[in-house]
Design an enzyme around this catalytic site. Structure first.
Site, PDB file in Angstrom:
ATOM      1  CE  LYS A 139     -66.155 -10.251 -15.968  1.00  0.00           C
ATOM      2  NZ  LYS A 139     -65.282 -10.542 -17.084  1.00  0.00           N
ATOM      3  CG  ASP A 154     -65.151  -6.157 -15.249  1.00  0.00           C
ATOM      4  OD1 ASP A 154     -65.516  -5.455 -16.205  1.00  0.00           O
ATOM      5  OD2 ASP A 154     -64.410  -7.154 -15.371  1.00  0.00           O
TER       6      ASP A 154
HETATM    7  P1  ATP Z   1     -61.633  -9.351 -14.508  1.00  0.00           P
HETATM    8  O1  ATP Z   1     -62.487 -10.458 -15.008  1.00  0.00           O
HETATM    9  O2  ATP Z   1     -62.403  -8.258 -13.819  1.00  0.00           O
HETATM   10  O3  ATP Z   1     -60.642  -8.843 -15.503  1.00  0.00           O
HETATM   11  P2  ATP Z   1     -60.123 -11.380 -13.172  1.00  0.00           P
HETATM   12  O4  ATP Z   1     -61.213 -12.282 -12.719  1.00  0.00           O
HETATM   13  O5  ATP Z   1     -59.370 -11.761 -14.397  1.00  0.00           O
HETATM   14  O6  ATP Z   1     -60.723  -9.920 -13.324  1.00  0.00           O
HETATM   15  P3  ATP Z   1     -59.256 -11.131 -10.487  1.00  0.00           P
HETATM   16  O7  ATP Z   1     -59.545 -12.451  -9.882  1.00  0.00           O
HETATM   17  O8  ATP Z   1     -60.169 -10.015 -10.172  1.00  0.00           O
HETATM   18  O9  ATP Z   1     -59.060 -11.229 -12.040  1.00  0.00           O
HETATM   19  O10 ATP Z   1     -57.769 -10.752 -10.014  1.00  0.00           O
HETATM   20  C1  ATP Z   1     -56.843 -10.063 -10.773  1.00  0.00           C
HETATM   21  C2  ATP Z   1     -55.662  -9.679  -9.850  1.00  0.00           C
HETATM   22  O11 ATP Z   1     -56.120  -8.698  -8.939  1.00  0.00           O
HETATM   23  C3  ATP Z   1     -55.151 -10.826  -8.999  1.00  0.00           C
HETATM   24  O12 ATP Z   1     -54.090 -11.488  -9.612  1.00  0.00           O
HETATM   25  C4  ATP Z   1     -54.741 -10.157  -7.702  1.00  0.00           C
HETATM   26  O13 ATP Z   1     -53.367  -9.860  -7.706  1.00  0.00           O
HETATM   27  C5  ATP Z   1     -55.488  -8.845  -7.663  1.00  0.00           C
HETATM   28  N1  ATP Z   1     -56.551  -8.742  -6.625  1.00  0.00           N
HETATM   29  C6  ATP Z   1     -56.803  -7.678  -5.884  1.00  0.00           C
HETATM   30  N2  ATP Z   1     -57.838  -7.887  -5.058  1.00  0.00           N
HETATM   31  C7  ATP Z   1     -58.269  -9.130  -5.288  1.00  0.00           C
HETATM   32  C8  ATP Z   1     -59.327  -9.897  -4.747  1.00  0.00           C
HETATM   33  N3  ATP Z   1     -60.127  -9.459  -3.781  1.00  0.00           N
HETATM   34  N4  ATP Z   1     -59.501 -11.125  -5.241  1.00  0.00           N
HETATM   35  C9  ATP Z   1     -58.709 -11.573  -6.234  1.00  0.00           C
HETATM   36  N5  ATP Z   1     -57.676 -10.895  -6.754  1.00  0.00           N
HETATM   37  C10 ATP Z   1     -57.457  -9.670  -6.296  1.00  0.00           C
END
Ligand code: ATP
Length: 299
Positions: free
Chosen positions: A12, A139
């Site tokens: 997203k 989210d």
């Molecule tokens: P958001 O946009 O919802 O804030 P994001 O995209 O910034 O999230 P994610 O890729 O969801 O961040 O990952 C954040 C942290 O969550 C990662 O650094 C990791 O340690 C942890 N994590 C837990 N499960 C997962 C997963 N399935 N995929 C990626 N990261 C994960």
């Protein structure tokens, strides 16, 4: 019984992220306009002797493979509700940048939930799946529904939004990550002592989405977390400038960053913006896609 189930789930971008002051519980009220875009993770669920997570893809090394993985937490939550053993192998084919502000972990949670629900035959009502999603993270409900939606509360109370066309996006993946809690912490620091307005969705922005009008959408996009993300990751301003000077209609940090998002007039302009970003030396990778994209979908 089905032996294997695969679910595709989109990333997203927040076309508006209005953030209120920190509440007593530490969370922030949001007016969060989500748009699902066509970068996908795929979660495959297969029966196994115990809960096991594997992950493949360019950022796989950064993904935890224990029970802290959001996909594992989703499987555990569903199993617990239905009194089942969570004995499943979840394989995540990861294409969404990790820790990039594109809700990759949330996508995997929604994907795992839908995959396990199908694999185990629990057939949970949609409302129950959404309730489990909301427990897993703000989210996650949006990753399940996709399209476009306005999230209020912590962002988890969703109202689907009408979108009158497809928008062309370019995403620049930064060299490094930002932790969402750290960005909210920096937001709190930067706004300390200031009167933070109540977060409200922009009517101009909702109208632009409904019309499918990229120019109007570009004029209305906003991200209240952007100053905090730039404060923690100042090099992102060079990436934003590179995309803007290549003709992007709008350039913004995606969610809590550090992925940056560029709205383009059309496919040709998206190609030019992507090429300029690739040669700018200000990011690690560049992706072109369109949104809205569908939510979690069984393959
Ligand atoms: P958001 O946009 O919802 O804030 P994001 O995209 O910034 O999230 P994610 O890729 O969801 O961040 O990952 C954040 C942290 O969550 C990662 O650094 C990791 O340690 C942890 N994590 C837990 N499960 C997962 C997963 N399935 N995929 C990626 N990261 C994960």
């Amino acid at each position: 019984m089905t032996a294997t189930v695969t679910v595709r789930v989109p990333a997203k971008v927040n076309v508006q992220l209005a953030v209120g002051a920190a509440r007593p519980d530490g969370f922030h009220d949001l007016a969060n306009v989500f748009l699902a875009v066509g970068l996908y993770d795929e979660v495959t669920a297969t029966p196994a002797d115990e809960l096991r997570i594997t992950c493949a893809g360019p950022d796989a090394a950064q993904v935890p493979l224990d029970r802290t993985n959001l996909a594992a937490r989703a499987a555990l939550a569903l199993a617990e509700r239905y009194g089942l053993a969570p004995d499943v192998h979840l394989h995540i084919a990861k294409d969404i940048p990790v820790a990039g502000g594109m809700a990759g972990g949330s996508a995997d949670a929604a994907g795992a939930l839908v995959a396990c629900d199908a694999l185990w035959g629990t057939n949970a009502p949609r409302d129950e799946l959404l309730a489990i999603c909301a427990e897993l993270g703000s989210d996650v409900p949006f990753s399940l529904v996709g399209g476009a939606a306005l999230g209020t509360g912590r962002g988890e109370r969703l109202r689907p939004l009408e979108v009158g066309g497809s928008f062309h996006w370019v995403f620049a993946v930064a060299d490094g990550g930002l932790s969402t809690p750290a960005v909210y912490g920096e937001f709190d620091r930067l706004t300390a002592g200031l009167a933070v307005p109540e977060p409200v969705a922009s009517q101009e922005l909702l109208d632009a989405l409904a019309k499918g009008d990229a120019t109007a959408l570009a004029a209305a996009v906003s991200n209240d977390l952007q100053p905090a993300a730039l404060s923690l990751f100042p090099a992102l301003s060079d990436t934003l400038a590179a995309g803007r000077s290549a003709g992007a209609l709008a350039a913004l940090v995606s969610g809590s960053g550090p992925t940056t998002a560029f709205l383009a007039r059309d496919a040709e302009s998206a190609g030019a913006v992507a090429e300029a970003l690739r040669t700018s030396g200000t990011c690690r990778a560049v992706r072109i896609t369109e949104g809205p994209a569908p939510g979690a979908t069984l393959r």
